[in-house]
Scaffold this motif. Structure first.
Motif, mmCIF file in Angstrom:
data_model
loop_
_atom_site.group_PDB
_atom_site.id
_atom_site.type_symbol
_atom_site.label_atom_id
_atom_site.label_comp_id
_atom_site.label_asym_id
_atom_site.label_seq_id
_atom_site.Cartn_x
_atom_site.Cartn_y
_atom_site.Cartn_z
ATOM 1 N N THR A 29 0.835 -1.198 0.000
ATOM 2 C CA THR A 29 0.000 0.000 0.000
ATOM 3 C C THR A 29 0.869 1.246 0.000
ATOM 4 O OG1 THR A 29 -0.117 -0.027 2.422
ATOM 5 C CG2 THR A 29 -1.877 -1.157 1.222
ATOM 6 N N PHE A 30 0.250 2.344 -0.400
ATOM 7 C CA PHE A 30 0.963 3.623 -0.430
ATOM 8 C C PHE A 30 0.538 4.560 0.694
ATOM 9 C CE2 PHE A 30 2.893 2.956 -4.559
ATOM 10 C CZ PHE A 30 3.963 3.854 -4.548
ATOM 11 N N TRP A 31 -0.458 4.197 1.460
ATOM 12 C CA TRP A 31 -0.979 5.130 2.451
ATOM 13 C C TRP A 31 -0.164 5.143 3.741
ATOM 14 C CZ3 TRP A 31 -2.245 3.377 7.232
ATOM 15 C CH2 TRP A 31 -2.490 2.012 7.376
ATOM 16 N N PHE A 32 0.471 4.024 4.081
ATOM 17 C CA PHE A 32 1.092 3.938 5.396
ATOM 18 C C PHE A 32 2.304 4.855 5.532
ATOM 19 C CE2 PHE A 32 4.214 1.957 8.280
ATOM 20 C CZ PHE A 32 3.485 2.031 9.456
ATOM 21 N N ALA A 33 3.227 4.790 4.571
ATOM 22 C CA ALA A 33 4.453 5.594 4.671
ATOM 23 C C ALA A 33 4.157 7.092 4.697
ATOM 24 C CB ALA A 33 5.403 5.243 3.530
ATOM 25 N N PRO A 34 3.324 7.639 3.779
ATOM 26 C CA PRO A 34 3.008 9.073 3.865
ATOM 27 C C PRO A 34 2.304 9.451 5.158
ATOM 28 C CG PRO A 34 2.456 8.227 1.699
ATOM 29 C CD PRO A 34 2.760 7.043 2.559
ATOM 30 N N THR A 35 1.382 8.603 5.606
ATOM 31 C CA THR A 35 0.675 8.914 6.848
ATOM 32 C C THR A 35 1.624 8.934 8.035
ATOM 33 O OG1 THR A 35 -1.339 7.883 5.971
ATOM 34 C CG2 THR A 35 -1.214 8.214 8.348
ATOM 35 N N ALA A 36 2.504 7.938 8.116
ATOM 36 C CA ALA A 36 3.475 7.904 9.204
ATOM 37 C C ALA A 36 4.417 9.103 9.138
ATOM 38 C CB ALA A 36 4.268 6.600 9.152
ATOM 39 N N ALA A 37 4.807 9.514 7.924
ATOM 40 C CA ALA A 37 5.703 10.657 7.777
ATOM 41 C C ALA A 37 5.020 11.951 8.218
ATOM 42 C CB ALA A 37 6.165 10.772 6.330
ATOM 43 N N MET A 38 3.751 12.107 7.861
ATOM 44 C CA MET A 38 3.045 13.332 8.252
ATOM 45 C C MET A 38 2.822 13.386 9.764
ATOM 46 S SD MET A 38 0.325 14.050 5.166
ATOM 47 C CE MET A 38 -0.368 12.396 5.150
ATOM 48 N N VAL A 39 2.498 12.246 10.373
ATOM 49 C CA VAL A 39 2.357 12.223 11.826
ATOM 50 C C VAL A 39 3.702 12.500 12.498
ATOM 51 C CG1 VAL A 39 1.809 10.741 13.799
ATOM 52 C CG2 VAL A 39 0.367 10.683 11.767
ATOM 53 N N GLY A 40 4.762 11.897 11.956
ATOM 54 C CA GLY A 40 6.080 12.126 12.527
ATOM 55 C C GLY A 40 6.536 13.566 12.419
ATOM 56 N N VAL A 41 6.277 14.196 11.266
ATOM 57 C CA VAL A 41 6.712 15.576 11.103
ATOM 58 C C VAL A 41 5.896 16.513 11.990
ATOM 59 C CG1 VAL A 41 5.207 16.394 9.220
ATOM 60 C CG2 VAL A 41 7.585 17.159 9.331
ATOM 61 N N PHE A 42 4.647 16.150 12.283
ATOM 62 C CA PHE A 42 3.850 16.970 13.208
ATOM 63 C C PHE A 42 4.444 16.912 14.609
ATOM 64 C CE2 PHE A 42 0.414 17.329 16.331
ATOM 65 C CZ PHE A 42 -0.098 18.586 16.010
ATOM 66 N N VAL A 43 4.864 15.724 15.036
ATOM 67 C CA VAL A 43 5.488 15.588 16.353
ATOM 68 C C VAL A 43 6.789 16.376 16.417
ATOM 69 C CG1 VAL A 43 6.506 13.934 17.968
ATOM 70 C CG2 VAL A 43 4.405 13.351 16.749
ATOM 71 N N VAL A 44 7.585 16.291 15.342
ATOM 72 C CA VAL A 44 8.846 17.039 15.313
ATOM 73 C C VAL A 44 8.577 18.544 15.338
ATOM 74 C CG1 VAL A 44 10.878 17.545 13.909
ATOM 75 C CG2 VAL A 44 10.094 15.195 14.156
ATOM 76 N N TRP A 45 7.533 18.967 14.613
ATOM 77 C CA TRP A 45 7.202 20.395 14.596
ATOM 78 C C TRP A 45 6.790 20.897 15.972
ATOM 79 C CZ3 TRP A 45 2.241 22.448 15.537
ATOM 80 C CH2 TRP A 45 2.148 23.833 15.389
ATOM 81 N N VAL A 46 6.041 20.091 16.722
ATOM 82 C CA VAL A 46 5.648 20.489 18.072
ATOM 83 C C VAL A 46 6.887 20.708 18.936
ATOM 84 C CG1 VAL A 46 4.505 19.704 20.178
ATOM 85 C CG2 VAL A 46 3.385 19.381 17.972
ATOM 86 N N GLY A 47 7.869 19.796 18.808
ATOM 87 C CA GLY A 47 9.104 19.970 19.556
ATOM 88 C C GLY A 47 9.891 21.184 19.112
ATOM 89 N N ALA A 48 9.952 21.420 17.792
ATOM 90 C CA ALA A 48 10.681 22.585 17.283
ATOM 91 C C ALA A 48 10.012 23.880 17.713
ATOM 92 C CB ALA A 48 10.771 22.516 15.759
ATOM 93 N N GLU A 49 8.667 23.909 17.710
ATOM 94 C CA GLU A 49 7.973 25.120 18.145
ATOM 95 C C GLU A 49 8.225 25.395 19.618
ATOM 96 O OE1 GLU A 49 3.502 26.961 17.637
ATOM 97 O OE2 GLU A 49 3.742 24.913 18.354
ATOM 98 N N ALA A 50 8.221 24.348 20.432
ATOM 99 C CA ALA A 50 8.511 24.535 21.854
ATOM 100 C C ALA A 50 9.931 25.056 22.057
ATOM 101 C CB ALA A 50 8.306 23.216 22.599
ATOM 102 N N LEU A 51 10.859 24.578 21.254
ATOM 103 C CA LEU A 51 12.239 25.047 21.350
ATOM 104 C C LEU A 51 12.347 26.505 20.926
ATOM 105 C CD1 LEU A 51 15.159 24.325 21.987
ATOM 106 C CD2 LEU A 51 15.412 23.503 19.644
ATOM 107 N N ASP A 52 11.659 26.908 19.865
ATOM 108 C CA ASP A 52 11.661 28.318 19.433
ATOM 109 C C ASP A 52 11.064 29.218 20.510
ATOM 110 O OD1 ASP A 52 12.886 28.024 16.959
ATOM 111 O OD2 ASP A 52 11.009 27.492 15.964
ATOM 112 N N THR A 53 9.977 28.763 21.125
ATOM 113 C CA THR A 53 9.361 29.559 22.195
ATOM 114 C C THR A 53 10.299 29.698 23.379
ATOM 115 O OG1 THR A 53 7.175 28.769 21.500
ATOM 116 C CG2 THR A 53 7.356 29.729 23.699
#
Length: 451
Positions: A29-53
């Motif tokens: 399937t093609f849905w798993f890898a993109p979905t996992a990547a988008m969820v992962g990048v959201f988690v990383v973004w939350v950490g990066a935003e907290a670091l910027d703050t």
């Protein structure tokens, strides 16, 4: 010919890993890898935003407003870059998707529909698609983090780390795009497709059982197994209809040992099974409960290389047949496929075939698994191609050369199917060739076909 074998792993105490239906589903399937990547990048973004703050709060506590003012100017420049990246990512995603569709269509039309699985399961394609989508999602998230305030004393966050992370994702996307184009172009070349099929096919005999000398050979399809008594019952298939892709060898051996019986797999790997069809015969005792065997049989919509010895030959024959069709008329591709057919059969020319015996830790046979015999493999590799090779001297010459090479490698008891195919090919070419000189030319063995 019926030779009995024991799994190579039994001597080391390890069983071959069973095919995981979930893992195979995710790989197809093609849905798993993109979905996992988008969820992962959201988690990383939350950490990066907290670091910027945290960085902004630290500078405000230190009253370092000059540095904050410089960061605000940097943020304005970074915002324009992030906006441009967000727009470009959608274009890149469209390009990747279009290239994939064209490549799949070309491969299915020119080679065989079976090779589409190479594109569907391509890791580089999924990684590229996933990283592109993750980069696009990251740009949208970063744009929401830009503060509208211009005063360093009132600003709450400056997306410094987030902007750097976005630029890193852009660099990774560009690198993956180059690798993706290179991998896709390779998969569109028939020589690489055939080589890929051959390499995956060789993994099956590499994990096949090794022979056990001095044991009685009995036909697999009989109602008795050597030393294990008459068949006492059978287990029907109670799942969905589909292709038998895999059996959980370790689980079946454990169940047979626990109940003191020998299990014999009735269909071969790659056979189509339907609900109610007998899949396991029981020898030497009562039939084990169905619930303990429920997850020991894996059925899917298509064949896989896992435990399927003939699947690679099937694909190579399909490619050769498609190449020899009037619509394509590409005998050179058929010759390339025959090269791999001969290579595969040469590797199996002296290996015991027809059945495999799987033993428990005590050395007792617990599972009998059928595999194609030598004659069936030779027929699969040559019969259909031979029927289409009559009008192509290039293919007939290559096939004769391959049969001659296999006759040199195969033991005497395995030469009959090779001699039969060689004689049938000579007869067919003799009837189809208009002149004696054409017949002599078409029947001259040549490993390159025609030079």
């Amino acid at each position: 010919m019926s030779d009995w074998m024991v799994t190579q792993s039994s001597s080391s105490g390890r069983r071959p890993r069973a095919l995981s239906p979930l893992r195979e589903h995710l790989r197809d399937t093609f849905w798993f890898a993109p979905t996992a990547a988008m969820v992962g990048v959201f988690v990383v973004w939350v950490g990066a935003e907290a670091l910027d703050t945290a960085i902004v709060d630290s500078l405000q506590r230190d009253r370092d407003y000059e540095t904050l003012d410089e960061l605000l100017r940097f943020a304005q420049d970074a915002k324009a870059v992030v906006s441009a990246v967000g727009s470009a990512m959608m274009t890149f995603i469209g390009v990747v998707f279009s290239i994939s569709l064209v490549a799949v269509q070309m491969a299915s039309g020119q080679f065989t529909p079976r090779v589409v699985r190479l594109f569907v399961r391509s890791r580089i394609t999924k990684a590229t698609f996933a990283v592109f989508l993750a980069t696009f999602v990251l740009t949208l998230l970063v744009l929401t983090s830009f503060d509208t305030a211009d005063d360093p004393r009132s600003v709450t966050t400056v997306p410094l780390v987030q902007s750097v992370l976005t630029l890193c994702m852009v660099g990774l996307s560009l690198l993956l795009f180059v690798l993706y184009v290179n991998a896709t172009l390779r998969l569109m070349r028939i020589s690489h497709v055939i080589a890929r099929i051959a390499s995956e096919s060789f993994r099956v005999p590499a994990s096949m059982p090794v022979p056990v000398g001095g044991r009685e050979a009995v036909p697999v399809g009989g109602r008795e197994a050597p030393g294990h008594g008459t068949e006492t019952g059978w287990v029907p298939h109670d799942g969905r209809a589909g292709v038998l892709r895999d059996v959980h060898i370790a689980r079946l051996v454990r169940v047979a040992r626990k109940h003191g019986v020998v299990l014999r797999l009735i269909p071969r790997i790659g056979d189509f099974v339907v609900p109610g069809m007998p899949v396991l015969a029981v020898h030497g005792g009562p039939v084990p409960p169905r619930r303990v065997l429920r997850y020991a049989i894996s059925v899917g919509v298509e064949r896989t290389y896992h435990q399927d010895l003939a699947f690679g030959l099937r694909q190579l024959a399909d490619i050769a047949l498609r190449a020899l069709s009037p619509a394509i008329n590409d005998p050179t591709t058929a010759v390339q496929a025959l090269d791999r057919v001969v290579q595969f059969l040469a590797a199996l020319s002296r290996r015991p075939l027809d059945a495999a015996l799987h033993r428990d830790r005590a050395g007792a046979v617990r599972l009998v698994q059928p595999v194609p015999d030598w004659t069936e493999l030779v027929d699969l590799g040559f019969t259909e191609v031979r029927g289409c090779a009559v009008g192509s001297p290039q293919v007939s010459r290559r096939m004769l050369a391959g049969l001659d090479d296999l006759l040199l490698l195969a033991p005497p008891e395995r030469r009959e199917p090779l001699l039969r195919h060689r004689e049938l090919l000579r007869q067919a070419v003799g009837l189809a060739a208009p002149t004696a000189s054409d017949r002599d030319f078409a029947l001259r063995p040549d490993r390159q076909g025609i030079g």
